[in-house]
Design a protein around this motif. Structure first.
Motif, short mmCIF file in Angstrom:
data_model
loop_
_atom_site.label_atom_id
_atom_site.label_comp_id
_atom_site.label_asym_id
_atom_site.label_seq_id
_atom_site.Cartn_x
_atom_site.Cartn_y
_atom_site.Cartn_z
N HIS A 33 7.36 -20.82 -37.94
CA HIS A 33 7.80 -19.64 -39.26
C HIS A 33 9.17 -20.53 -40.18
N GLU A 34 10.12 -20.93 -38.97
CA GLU A 34 11.08 -21.76 -40.33
C GLU A 34 11.00 -23.02 -40.44
N LYS A 35 9.67 -23.37 -40.56
CA LYS A 35 9.12 -24.69 -40.75
C LYS A 35 9.79 -26.01 -39.95
N LYS A 36 10.30 -25.75 -38.92
CA LYS A 36 11.29 -26.94 -38.40
C LYS A 36 9.61 -27.88 -37.67
N ILE A 37 8.62 -27.63 -37.49
CA ILE A 37 7.32 -27.81 -37.11
C ILE A 37 5.96 -28.09 -37.93
N MET A 38 5.74 -28.59 -37.60
CA MET A 38 3.91 -29.16 -38.38
C MET A 38 3.25 -28.21 -38.01
N LYS A 39 2.25 -27.33 -38.71
CA LYS A 39 1.12 -26.39 -38.12
C LYS A 39 0.63 -27.23 -36.98
N ILE A 40 0.24 -28.71 -37.74
CA ILE A 40 -1.06 -29.19 -36.11
C ILE A 40 -0.10 -28.99 -34.89
N THR A 41 1.56 -29.06 -34.85
CA THR A 41 1.86 -29.49 -33.63
C THR A 41 2.16 -28.01 -33.24
N TRP A 42 2.13 -27.05 -33.81
CA TRP A 42 2.13 -25.71 -33.35
C TRP A 42 0.94 -25.50 -32.77
N ASP A 43 -0.23 -25.42 -33.78
CA ASP A 43 -1.35 -25.31 -32.72
C ASP A 43 -1.63 -25.89 -31.67
N GLN A 44 -1.18 -26.97 -31.56
CA GLN A 44 -0.89 -27.75 -30.94
C GLN A 44 -0.40 -27.31 -29.18
N ARG A 45 0.70 -27.03 -29.43
CA ARG A 45 1.74 -26.71 -28.27
C ARG A 45 1.21 -24.88 -28.00
N LYS A 46 0.25 -23.82 -29.00
CA LYS A 46 0.02 -22.81 -28.61
C LYS A 46 -0.97 -22.74 -28.39
N ALA A 47 -2.06 -23.73 -28.34
CA ALA A 47 -3.24 -24.12 -27.44
C ALA A 47 -2.63 -24.30 -25.07
N TYR A 48 -1.84 -25.05 -25.76
CA TYR A 48 -1.08 -26.09 -24.16
C TYR A 48 -0.82 -24.41 -24.01
N LEU A 49 0.74 -23.64 -24.98
CA LEU A 49 1.20 -22.91 -24.22
C LEU A 49 -0.03 -21.61 -23.11
N THR A 50 -1.01 -21.95 -24.26
CA THR A 50 -1.30 -19.91 -23.86
C THR A 50 -2.96 -20.55 -22.68
N ASN A 51 -3.02 -21.72 -22.97
CA ASN A 51 -3.26 -22.48 -21.72
C ASN A 51 -2.58 -22.09 -20.53
N ARG A 52 -1.40 -22.12 -20.41
CA ARG A 52 -0.78 -22.48 -19.06
C ARG A 52 -0.46 -21.30 -18.56
N TYR A 53 -0.57 -19.91 -19.61
CA TYR A 53 -0.04 -19.09 -19.24
C TYR A 53 -1.25 -18.06 -18.59
N ILE A 54 -2.23 -18.64 -19.13
CA ILE A 54 -3.33 -18.48 -19.11
C ILE A 54 -3.39 -18.38 -17.07
N ASP A 55 -3.04 -19.95 -17.08
CA ASP A 55 -3.58 -19.81 -15.48
C ASP A 55 -2.75 -20.03 -14.26
N ALA A 56 -0.80 -19.59 -15.11
CA ALA A 56 -0.15 -18.86 -14.16
C ALA A 56 -0.86 -17.73 -13.37
N ALA A 57 -1.60 -16.35 -14.82
CA ALA A 57 -1.18 -15.10 -14.94
C ALA A 57 -2.78 -15.02 -14.10
#
Length: 102
Positions: free
Chosen positions: A60-84
């Motif tokens: 949101h502060e424009k420090k990372i690009m949208k594609i980078t955020w989308d990749q990180r979001k998918a990775y972190l979401t999957n890791r969180y779901i696995d841990a849960a």
């Protein structure tokens, strides 16, 4: 001769690529799958959530690009779901063992 060399090189490349799955004794791949403590899994979930919020803020502060955020979001979401899921499974095992009297 070239065909034999190509096949040999392909087999060698395959072995190098798959070696972390076989030989990683204390590596990240095996360590991530071997967390058997509900407390550690709660800590993992919390750290993933904090990282997600930090990365979202960076986006949101424009420090990372949208594609980078989308990749990180998918990775972190999957890791969180696995841990849960792993935590839910361990908690159900604990409840089951208590019911059996162990």
């Amino acid at each position: 001769m070239l065909l034999v060399f190509s096949i040999g090189l392909s087999v060698l490349a395959l072995l190098v690529i798959l070696s972390p799955f076989v030989f990683a004794r204390d590596g990240r791949l095996q360590a991530a799958a071997s967390v058997n403590s509900p407390e550690k899994l709660e800590a993992v979930k919390l750290s993933i959530l904090k990282r997600y919020l930090e990365d979202e803020k960076s986006f949101h502060e424009k420090k990372i690009m949208k594609i980078t955020w989308d990749q990180r979001k998918a990775y972190l979401t999957n890791r969180y779901i696995d841990a849960a899921r792993r935590l839910d499974y361990l908690q159900s095992l604990i409840v089951e063992q208590k019911e059996r009297g162990h």
